[in-house]
Design a protein around this motif. Structure first.
Motif, short mmCIF file in Angstrom:
data_model
loop_
_atom_site.label_atom_id
_atom_site.label_comp_id
_atom_site.label_asym_id
_atom_site.label_seq_id
_atom_site.Cartn_x
_atom_site.Cartn_y
_atom_site.Cartn_z
N MET A 166 0.85 -1.46 -0.02
CA MET A 166 -0.20 0.31 -0.01
C MET A 166 0.75 1.19 0.13
SD MET A 166 -1.61 -0.06 3.44
CE MET A 166 -0.33 -0.92 5.25
N PHE A 167 1.63 1.01 0.23
CA PHE A 167 3.38 2.00 0.62
C PHE A 167 4.53 2.73 -0.61
CE2 PHE A 167 1.18 3.52 5.00
CZ PHE A 167 0.13 3.59 4.46
N LYS A 168 4.30 3.35 -1.03
CA LYS A 168 5.84 3.25 -1.92
C LYS A 168 7.40 3.86 -0.66
CE LYS A 168 6.95 3.90 -6.17
NZ LYS A 168 6.15 4.48 -7.83
N TYR A 169 7.88 3.72 -0.89
CA TYR A 169 9.05 4.20 -0.99
C TYR A 169 10.49 3.59 -2.40
CZ TYR A 169 13.83 5.07 2.14
OH TYR A 169 14.56 5.97 1.99
N THR A 170 11.55 4.70 -2.36
CA THR A 170 12.06 4.39 -3.26
C THR A 170 13.51 5.22 -3.51
OG1 THR A 170 12.90 4.15 -5.40
CG2 THR A 170 11.04 5.78 -4.81
N ASP A 171 14.32 4.76 -3.02
CA ASP A 171 15.94 5.62 -3.58
C ASP A 171 16.18 5.71 -5.01
OD1 ASP A 171 16.32 6.31 -0.44
OD2 ASP A 171 17.10 4.82 -0.66
N ALA A 172 15.11 5.64 -5.61
CA ALA A 172 16.13 5.76 -7.10
C ALA A 172 15.08 6.53 -8.36
CB ALA A 172 15.53 4.24 -7.81
N HIS A 173 14.87 8.08 -7.38
CA HIS A 173 14.30 8.77 -8.29
C HIS A 173 14.78 9.85 -9.28
CE1 HIS A 173 10.33 8.90 -6.38
NE2 HIS A 173 10.64 9.03 -5.12
N ARG A 174 16.56 9.19 -8.84
CA ARG A 174 17.66 9.26 -10.08
C ARG A 174 18.61 8.34 -10.09
NH1 ARG A 174 17.61 14.51 -6.96
NH2 ARG A 174 17.58 16.20 -7.66
N ARG A 175 18.76 7.72 -11.34
CA ARG A 175 19.95 6.69 -11.16
C ARG A 175 20.86 6.44 -12.66
NH1 ARG A 175 13.99 3.58 -13.57
NH2 ARG A 175 12.48 4.43 -11.74
N VAL A 176 21.46 5.41 -12.48
CA VAL A 176 22.20 5.56 -13.43
C VAL A 176 21.68 4.09 -14.00
CG1 VAL A 176 24.10 7.04 -12.17
CG2 VAL A 176 24.08 4.34 -11.33
N TRP A 177 23.17 3.91 -15.44
CA TRP A 177 23.62 2.84 -15.90
C TRP A 177 24.84 1.86 -15.35
CZ3 TRP A 177 19.35 1.02 -18.72
CH2 TRP A 177 18.21 1.87 -19.57
N ILE A 178 23.77 0.65 -14.69
CA ILE A 178 24.96 -0.09 -14.34
C ILE A 178 25.18 -0.58 -15.77
CG2 ILE A 178 25.71 -2.38 -13.44
CD1 ILE A 178 25.62 0.52 -11.66
N LYS A 179 24.52 -1.89 -16.81
CA LYS A 179 24.31 -2.32 -17.91
C LYS A 179 23.72 -1.83 -19.28
CE LYS A 179 24.24 -6.90 -19.17
NZ LYS A 179 24.04 -8.29 -18.92
N LYS A 180 23.67 -1.48 -20.38
CA LYS A 180 22.27 -0.50 -21.43
C LYS A 180 22.24 -1.23 -21.99
CE LYS A 180 20.85 4.01 -22.75
NZ LYS A 180 20.96 5.13 -22.97
N ASN A 181 21.54 -2.13 -22.90
CA ASN A 181 21.52 -3.02 -23.99
C ASN A 181 22.51 -3.73 -23.89
OD1 ASN A 181 19.31 -1.61 -24.98
ND2 ASN A 181 20.70 0.65 -25.73
N GLY A 182 23.19 -4.43 -23.00
CA GLY A 182 24.03 -5.55 -22.68
C GLY A 182 25.27 -5.09 -22.68
#
Length: 382
Positions: A358-374
């Motif tokens: 029912m509640f949402k928590y996240t630290d991912a409003h800003r992100r980085v790519w670790i892996k992109k398109n393989g």
């Protein structure tokens, strides 16, 4: 919330509690918290949460005739605070001093002030003297010190000289009927090793009996990576350590912590789980992970490091695990994250998980790519 005319249902609980006369100042504070993604809109419709918000607001007005500048931080963290004691523990000098501690984010600054009052100076000095991590120390403390003066004084005496994890564990089990209060630290640690995991699970079952009566599932694919005595893997969906990870890494991702919602989401959502970095039996770091709703990207919401661990302790493990992962796209949230790597994710590349709790928590409003398109977006130093 942002548009009062269009959100009558969202306002119903708050209006009812204030007899349909919600103070404009409080409306403005809550509105800003939601706009800045520091408070879940669902909490506006939750009666118990809004009761706490109302109580805090009225008590501050009654005592100080106004709310302090840190009030928005306090109400955004209502789940992790003993709201009955917040106002009585509020000390202006202590709070001003806490806000100067650069290692801590604002929520932790507020918490350490409320937890220790004028003893904050002694606690900080001891932690620095012994080279202990302030961020880790505060992040792993439950709100229990507000309620039990004997426990608070025990923590003040042992801060710095005792490792942070031991202090956190003592705080979590202090009120357990058979806990050896008044005995040696060795006896306390022995009790903790025998009871900690089971006690946390039982506390969770007691708080959410409707959740903990059925087995959990995790559909995230995993190719564990192991290198001699170290490994990184996704925990089994019914491993009881899942609710212990926030305790082991001294973060709010735990029962009654600010990040309780992500701990619950990781349990009940089959497209969510927990990634752990281990050295032998010890947890080096952990991450709550989830698949985007279209299942095209795996997101590490954050990486939480255990006491005294540094990013370089887990970078090699992270690189090799992500590189051999079946997922071609992996992102990592950067909020409150001390691991600084990867390429920025653009707004149009951001997607979210299918929310079940029912509640949402996240630290991912800003992100980085670790892996992109393989292709890996992080490098290891030669």
């Amino acid at each position: 919330m942002r548009n009062k005319k269009g959100s009558g249902n969202d306002w119903f609980v708050l209006q009812s509690l204030f007899n349909h006369n919600v103070p404009f100042e409080l409306i403005h504070i809550l509105d800003n918290l939601i706009k800045e993604n520091k408070m879940d809109t669902a909490k506006i419709t939750d009666v118990e949460t809004m009761k706490k918000v109302k109580k805090l607001y009225k008590q501050f007005i009654s005592r100080f005739s106004r709310v302090p500048k840190v009030f928005p931080i306090i109400i955004s963290a209502t789940e992790a605070l003993n709201t009955d004691l917040v106002v009585s523990n509020f000390n202006v000098k202590s709070m001003k001093y806490a806000l100067t501690i650069k290692e801590l984010d604002p929520q932790y600054q507020v918490f350490i002030s409320l937890a220790f009052g004028t003893q904050i100076y002694d606690v900080e000095a001891k932690l620095r003297k012994h080279g202990k991590d302030l961020y880790n120390f505060v992040g792993g403390l439950p709100a229990i010190p507000f309620q039990d003066e004997a426990l608070k004084q025990w923590i003040v005496r042992h801060a710095g000289a005792t490792d942070n994890l031991a202090i956190h564990s003592v705080a979590r089990l202090w009120s357990h009927p058979n806990f050896p209060r008044g005995k040696s630290l060795a006896e306390m640690k022995a009790y903790i090793l025998d009871h900690r995991a089971v006690t946390e699970w039982e506390l969770a079952k007691r708080k959410y009996p409707e959740i903990f009566i059925r087995p959990f599932k995790c559909r995230i694919q995993d190719n564990p990576y192991k290198n001699e005595n170290e490994q990184v893997r996704i925990l089994d969906a019914n491993d009881e350590r899942q609710i212990m990870l926030g305790v082991l890494t001294a973060c709010c991702q735990r029962l009654d912590g600010m990040g309780e919602a992500c701990m619950i989401e990781g349990l009940i959502n089959p497209d969510s789980g927990f990634l752990v970095f281990e050295r032998g039996p010890k947890v080096l770091a952990q991450s709550w992970i989830w698949l985007t709703e279209d299942l095209t990207c795996l997101v590490m919401d954050n990486i939480e490091l255990a006491d005294c661990r540094k990013p370089e302790d887990i970078l090699d493990l992270l690189f090799h695990w992500a590189n051999q992962s079946p997922y071609q796209n992996i992102q990592m949230g950067t909020g409150f994250n001390r691991v600084k790597i990867g390429l920025p994710v653009q707004a149009k590349e951001m997607q979210w998980y299918r929310q079940m709790w029912m509640f949402k928590y996240t630290d991912a409003h800003r992100r980085v790519w670790i892996k992109k398109n393989g292709e890996m977006c992080i490098m290891l130093e030669e």
